[in-house]
Design a protein around this motif. Structure first.
Motif, PDB file in Angstrom:
ATOM      1  N   ASP A 253       0.840  -1.185   0.000  1.00 25.99           N
ATOM      2  CA  ASP A 253       0.000   0.000   0.000  1.00 25.99           C
ATOM      3  C   ASP A 253       0.880   1.241   0.000  1.00 25.99           C
ATOM      4  O   ASP A 253       1.639   1.487   0.936  1.00 25.99           O
ATOM      5  CB  ASP A 253      -0.912  -0.010   1.230  1.00 25.99           C
ATOM      6  CG  ASP A 253      -1.833   1.196   1.245  1.00 25.99           C
ATOM      7  OD1 ASP A 253      -2.580   1.369   0.269  1.00 25.99           O
ATOM      8  OD2 ASP A 253      -1.773   1.986   2.213  1.00 25.99           O
ATOM      9  N   LEU A 254       0.731   1.997  -1.098  1.00 29.01           N
ATOM     10  CA  LEU A 254       1.613   3.148  -1.321  1.00 29.01           C
ATOM     11  C   LEU A 254       1.486   4.218  -0.253  1.00 29.01           C
ATOM     12  O   LEU A 254       2.474   4.804   0.173  1.00 29.01           O
ATOM     13  CB  LEU A 254       1.256   3.770  -2.670  1.00 29.01           C
ATOM     14  CG  LEU A 254       2.287   3.618  -3.782  1.00 29.01           C
ATOM     15  CD1 LEU A 254       1.783   4.284  -5.039  1.00 29.01           C
ATOM     16  CD2 LEU A 254       3.626   4.193  -3.353  1.00 29.01           C
ATOM     17  N   THR A 255       0.248   4.499   0.176  1.00 27.61           N
ATOM     18  CA  THR A 255       0.044   5.608   1.108  1.00 27.61           C
ATOM     19  C   THR A 255       0.558   5.296   2.509  1.00 27.61           C
ATOM     20  O   THR A 255       1.242   6.107   3.119  1.00 27.61           O
ATOM     21  CB  THR A 255      -1.439   6.029   1.176  1.00 27.61           C
ATOM     22  OG1 THR A 255      -2.234   4.888   0.861  1.00 27.61           O
ATOM     23  CG2 THR A 255      -1.738   7.143   0.214  1.00 27.61           C
ATOM     24  N   SER A 256       0.265   4.084   2.997  1.00 32.68           N
ATOM     25  CA  SER A 256       0.696   3.763   4.364  1.00 32.68           C
ATOM     26  C   SER A 256       2.113   3.206   4.391  1.00 32.68           C
ATOM     27  O   SER A 256       2.690   3.038   5.452  1.00 32.68           O
ATOM     28  CB  SER A 256      -0.269   2.760   4.992  1.00 32.68           C
ATOM     29  OG  SER A 256      -0.201   1.521   4.306  1.00 32.68           O
ATOM     30  N   LYS A 257       2.671   2.887   3.198  1.00 33.10           N
ATOM     31  CA  LYS A 257       3.988   2.250   3.090  1.00 33.10           C
ATOM     32  C   LYS A 257       4.066   0.976   3.941  1.00 33.10           C
ATOM     33  O   LYS A 257       5.053   0.715   4.631  1.00 33.10           O
ATOM     34  CB  LYS A 257       5.108   3.223   3.462  1.00 33.10           C
ATOM     35  CG  LYS A 257       5.115   4.467   2.584  1.00 33.10           C
ATOM     36  CD  LYS A 257       6.488   5.071   2.478  1.00 33.10           C
ATOM     37  CE  LYS A 257       6.624   6.083   1.357  1.00 33.10           C
ATOM     38  NZ  LYS A 257       5.402   6.774   0.930  1.00 33.10           N
ATOM     39  N   THR A 258       2.995   0.224   3.918  1.00 30.56           N
ATOM     40  CA  THR A 258       2.964  -1.065   4.596  1.00 30.56           C
ATOM     41  C   THR A 258       2.322  -2.074   3.645  1.00 30.56           C
ATOM     42  O   THR A 258       1.801  -1.695   2.595  1.00 30.56           O
ATOM     43  CB  THR A 258       2.091  -1.029   5.866  1.00 30.56           C
ATOM     44  OG1 THR A 258       0.750  -0.700   5.470  1.00 30.56           O
ATOM     45  CG2 THR A 258       2.589  -0.006   6.864  1.00 30.56           C
ATOM     46  N   THR A 259       2.347  -3.337   4.013  1.00 28.86           N
ATOM     47  CA  THR A 259       1.576  -4.308   3.244  1.00 28.86           C
ATOM     48  C   THR A 259       0.258  -4.515   3.975  1.00 28.86           C
ATOM     49  O   THR A 259       0.203  -4.444   5.195  1.00 28.86           O
ATOM     50  CB  THR A 259       2.310  -5.656   3.129  1.00 28.86           C
ATOM     51  OG1 THR A 259       2.438  -6.227   4.429  1.00 28.86           O
ATOM     52  CG2 THR A 259       3.680  -5.497   2.495  1.00 28.86           C
ATOM     53  N   VAL A 260      -0.807  -4.714   3.210  1.00 29.62           N
ATOM     54  CA  VAL A 260      -2.111  -4.938   3.838  1.00 29.62           C
ATOM     55  C   VAL A 260      -2.715  -6.228   3.291  1.00 29.62           C
ATOM     56  O   VAL A 260      -2.462  -6.608   2.152  1.00 29.62           O
ATOM     57  CB  VAL A 260      -3.088  -3.754   3.581  1.00 29.62           C
ATOM     58  CG1 VAL A 260      -2.660  -2.527   4.335  1.00 29.62           C
ATOM     59  CG2 VAL A 260      -3.180  -3.456   2.093  1.00 29.62           C
ATOM     60  N   SER A 261      -3.514  -6.850   4.124  1.00 30.43           N
ATOM     61  CA  SER A 261      -4.095  -8.136   3.750  1.00 30.43           C
ATOM     62  C   SER A 261      -5.074  -7.960   2.594  1.00 30.43           C
ATOM     63  O   SER A 261      -5.913  -7.071   2.594  1.00 30.43           O
ATOM     64  CB  SER A 261      -4.809  -8.738   4.952  1.00 30.43           C
ATOM     65  OG  SER A 261      -5.320  -9.993   4.599  1.00 30.43           O
TER      66      SER A 261
END
Ligand SMILES: [Zn+2]
Length: 476
Positions: A253-261
């Motif tokens: 996820d580009l905005t949060s700079k994390t991976t999301v399920s």
């Protein structure tokens, strides 16, 4: 803790037409649903025919990746229902892929590491869904664009041989470089011509392996590395706290700079694969493979080895210079005109690549003559090295020959002995103390006189000449 990463890469082939029909395969940014026909949209009764170029490109890539090429391969139907798949199935190669058991070599530190490639097969792309929202009516709807249906792809699956996010990135960069050398794909991740899914797990000190997580949606090399780094940390945290991560698919996820399920614990989908009845098996001969092998260009690794050997340049230089075929050709052209391999390499690695950093194309926009002429101006003492470097961006932007810029800007270096002598003599009169200091052994004072000349000539005096004359006058 040991990280284990395997990649699945989809590569869009640069063939003129689609995989099984005569529609153009160049559909990027074309008006939706204008690049389609009954075959690629799966109309009843429409029959596919195999694009020969697609087979050739797949074989070319497989050879470059040291794969075993199969004389017999076949297409299969992968059945699933999704709005971007008008036929209700995707044509792929499941049971008999065209190539298996390859490898790609990566330079890791001083070692050359082999990353094994499990398989390489051909398949067609699906369409694209566009989710649109209407700001006024608040209506939301999904549109479908079939242009991409039937665009030829190859899928490359590695063994889980990669041991860090950085290595995964390096692998992809190397693969793209090879694809571009072969001219089989543009390899643009940002445009979806190279897509990567990664499987990552971590094994702890006791040999316990975490669940495997699949990561998708990484559309640049940087994001591949970042997403995998994030995931690696997340898994390690879980293992350290005595738990485990879910076996799931996650997206970057580009905005949060994390991976999301994206999808939870997934059952192995039943794609009900079966042989594609409308396409005969692909049978290729040894002669066919041999012919393609002979037509392969020199690949980055071979070129790199040859550059270090033949031009005596450091490995790092060779690596950078062979990163694209265009740059390597440019370098060799320059060296052919002016056999100064290291000097030319320095100019390319610093000045040229700095200017090219933001350009989309890999073509070198100036000619070898531009660079060689600039180097020759410095050699002849017509311009200083500093000035030559200052001129470079202008040469790059305007494509003017260096000599012309020197004349236009009045940049010619001051090589006139009389002019330089006059300035030094003036400085000596104005500062007799410095002269005495020099003559009593403080040789460092020389810098003062050189500086004086540079100031008066606005940096355009030939530094070697200034040094020489200053020394002579001071000692005389
Ligand atoms: Zn078509």
């Amino acid at each position: 803790m040991k990280t284990v990463i395997g990649l699945e890469i989809h590569v869009q082939l640069l063939t003129e037409t689609k995989a099984f029909c005569s529609c153009s395969a160049n559909v990027f940014e074309k008006a939706p649903n204008t690049m389609i026909c009954p075959v690629c949209t799966g109309q009843p009764g429409a029959l596919p025919t195999v694009n020969k170029m697609m087979i050739e490109y797949a074989v070319r890539t497989a050879l470059a990746l040291n794969c075993e090429i199969h004389r017999f391969s076949r297409f299969d139907r992968k059945n699933y229902f999704y709005p971007d798949l008008p036929k209700g199935y995707q044509i792929t190669q499941y049971f008999y892929p065209i190539a298996t058991n390859g490898c790609l070599e990566l330079d890791v530190g001083k070692e050359r590491k082999k990353v094994r490639i499990r398989r390489l097969h051909i398949e067609e792309d699906a369409g694209k869904l566009m989710h649109e929202g209407d700001a006024i009516t608040k209506a939301h709807h999904t549109l479908v664009d079939m242009n991409r249906c039937g665009v030829p792809l190859i899928e490359i699956v590695t063994e889980p041989d990669l041991t860090s996010p950085r290595e995964a990135r390096r692998f992809l960069e190397k693969l793209r470089s090879i694809l571009r050398y072969l001219r089989v794909s543009s390899g643009d991740m940002e445009k979806g011509a190279l897509r990567c899914d990664a499987n990552i797990s971590v094994v702890d000190e006791k040999g316990f392996s975490s669940n495997r997580v699949e990561v998708k949606n990484m559309n640049s090399f940087k994001f591949v590395e970042k997403a995998l780094q994030f995931e690696q940390n997340r898994i390690i945290q879980a293992l350290k706290s005595g738990s485990n991560v879910e076996k799931e698919t996650r997206g970057w996820d580009l905005t949060s700079k994390t991976t999301v399920s994206m999808r939870g614990k997934e059952e192995e989908s039943d794609y009900r694969y079966f042989p594609e009845p409308d396409i005969p098996p692909v049978v290729i001969s040894d002669e066919y493979i041999e012919k393609i092998k002979e037509s392969l260009p020199e690949l980055p690794d071979q070129k790199k080895d040859r550059f270090t050997r033949d031009y005596g340049i450091p490995e790092l230089d060779a690596e950078v210079l062979t990163s694209t075929r265009e740059l390597a050709d440019f370098y060799e052209e320059c060296v052919k005109i002016k056999p100064k391999p290291k000097e030319i390499s320095n100019w390319i690695m610093t000045e040229l690549l700095r200017e090219m950093k933001n350009s989309e194309s890999e073509a070198v926009p100036i000619s070898p003559r531009h660079l060689v002429e600039l180097i020759e101006l410095v050699e002849a003492g017509s311009v200083s090295i500093k000035m030559a470097k200052e001129m470079f961006p202008e040469i790059f932007a305007t494509k003017k020959m260096p000599r012309q810029i020197v004349e236009e800007r009045g940049l010619k270096q001051v090589n006139d002995k009389d002019v330089i002598e006059k300035i030094i003599k003036q400085a000596m009169e104005q500062n007799p103390k410095a002269v005495r200091q020099y003559r009593s052994g403080k040789k460092g004072v020389l810098g003062y006189f050189v500086g004086a000349v540079m100031k008066q000539t606005q940096g355009m005096a030939n530094p070697q000449l200034v040094n020489e004359i200053a020394r002579k006058l001071l000692e005389g």
